[in-house]
Each structure stands twice: as C-alpha cells, then as structure tokens.
Design a protein around this motif. Structure first.
Motif, PDB file in Angstrom:
ATOM      1  N   GLY A 136       7.661   3.474   1.466  1.00 48.85           N
ATOM      2  CA  GLY A 136       8.581   4.403   0.558  1.00 48.85           C
ATOM      3  C   GLY A 136       9.567   4.797   1.888  1.00 48.85           C
ATOM      4  O   GLY A 136       9.148   4.991   3.034  1.00 48.85           O
ATOM      5  N   GLY A 143       2.600   5.977  -0.231  1.00 46.91           N
ATOM      6  CA  GLY A 143       3.108   5.391  -1.270  1.00 46.91           C
ATOM      7  C   GLY A 143       1.906   5.291  -2.333  1.00 46.91           C
ATOM      8  O   GLY A 143       0.983   5.768  -2.177  1.00 46.91           O
ATOM      9  N   PHE A 157      11.019   3.347  -3.449  1.00 46.09           N
ATOM     10  CA  PHE A 157       9.888   2.522  -3.106  1.00 46.09           C
ATOM     11  C   PHE A 157      10.210   0.847  -3.302  1.00 46.09           C
ATOM     12  O   PHE A 157      10.985   0.620  -4.333  1.00 46.09           O
TER      13      PHE A 157
END
Lengths: 114, 112
Positions: free
Chosen positions: B105, A42, B88
């Motif tokens: 995510g 992420g 996300f």
C-alpha cells in the motif's frame, strides 16, 4: 441490495478468550474470503470458502484459527485462546464467481486483545 | 512465493499536486486490481486491468498496466483532500480462485 455485512465492528477480548467474527456475503455471492490487516500493513489472505467447503486455507495459522461457511447463515472466523498478536482488523470479502472479478469488502471487525 | 512490491510507502503532497504509486511483480500477472482504503475504512475496488499496456481513466485517476504485465501504476492528477487514504494494488493468486495478494500500500496525505 445490502453489501457485505460483518459483525461485530469492534470486538475486545482478554487473552485466552475466544473471538467469533461473522460475515454475510452480498446477496447472490457464494465465494467468501477472509483477510487480516495488522496496523500500518497491507491485507493478508487467510482463507477462501464456498458454501460448506474450505477451498484454500493456505493463509490461516495452523493453530487456534478456524473458519466455516455453513449452508445456512453467515461465514464465521473463529479464533480460540486469543493472544495480543491477534489484534488486527479482519476483513471479509465476497465475489460472484471466485476468479478474476472484483471483491466486495465488508467494513471489517477490529479485534483488540487486552 | 508470489509478492507484489508497492512504492512509495508514504506520500505527502500539497493539494493540487500530482501523485503516483507503483506496483511491481517478479512474475507475469494475469490481471491487477487497485483498491482504496480510507483511514479507518475498508478496501473499495477501483479498477481491474487485464490487457498488456492497458490504460484506463477514472476522472483524475489514470491506471496503467505494463507491456510485460509485471508492473502497474496509479496516477492522480491535481490531488484533492478527498483523495486521502491508502491505495493498494492486488494480484490474483496463482490458483485462480479469486484470492488476492496485496501490495503493502501507499498512504497518501494531502495538505490543503
């Protein structure tokens, strides 16, 4: 109205060189954020700037990394003496008010350190 | 520190099947945002949820914010190949500066 512009899109540097990443926020936006995304992970916050001020750099490594957002011109994320672990996608985002509003992301700069 | 846990990490579905990703926080959130990132692309804002129990729809996408404002979900009905990407969730950092803390995510693959 152009979106957030980042350049270059791809950057290859040898270990020990410097990388300079540029970000021009959306027109009218004065809040700029930098995020780093390692492969398959992420996004991690690095730094938040307003014109001529660093507001929050809590996500920025203490050494080799610096950021600025001058009165004129784009925001710059600078990485000195790059190492292989710096290879990542670096995204810049801008927002209008800096709180509880959506962030507009640029296309990112994909840095590869060889 | 603040953390947002997102599950599952990966999901493979057949086109036409439904898909759901979940986001959980240990702290109460002021709001939550959802972003989509296509392969090789950049995050694109989808929606922001603010109110407890809020439900918002965008065509085949349904977003929910939990009653306690500690969890959220994104549900896609009848997936299409264009839904492929990583979704996300993101919460705003405690400093209220617009700094976002992203979940890990969920990467969605859709088989035609």
């Amino acid at each position: 109205n152009a979106g957030v512009m980042q350049n270059p899109r791809h950057l290859v540097r040898r270990r020990g060189q410097e990388a300079r990443l540029r970000c021009s926020p959306m027109k009218g936006h004065s809040h700029v954020y930098w995020y780093r995304q390692l492969p398959e992970e992420g996004l991690k916050f690095m730094v938040y700037l307003q014109k001529e001020n660093i507001i929050d750099e809590s996500g920025m490594p203490k050494e080799r990394f610096s950021a600025e957002f001058p009165k004129e011109g784009p925001s710059i994320l600078r990485i000195q003496q790059v190492v292989r672990g710096d290879s990542a996608a670096y995204f810049c985002a801008s927002s209008l008010t800096g709180g509880e509003t959506e962030a507009f992301f640029g296309q990112g700069t994909r840095l590869t350190v060889v | 520190g603040q953390q947002v846990m997102q599950i599952p990490q990966y999901q493979h579905v057949q086109e036409g099947e439904d898909f759901t990703t979940y986001c959980n926080s240990s702290t109460t959130l002021s709001n939550i945002q959802w972003y989509k990132q296509r392969p090789g692309g950049h995050p694109v804002f989808l929606i922001q949820l603010v109110k407890s129990g809020e439900v918002k729809k965008q065509k085949r996408l349904t977003f929910q914010f939990g009653e306690a404002k500690k969890n959220s979900s994104l549900h896609i009905t009848a997936t299409q190949t264009t839904d492929v990407g990583t979704y996300f969730c993101a919460q705003e950092g405690s400093s209220n500066t617009g700094k976002l803390i992203f979940g890990q995510g969920t990467t969605l693959q859709v088989k035609p």
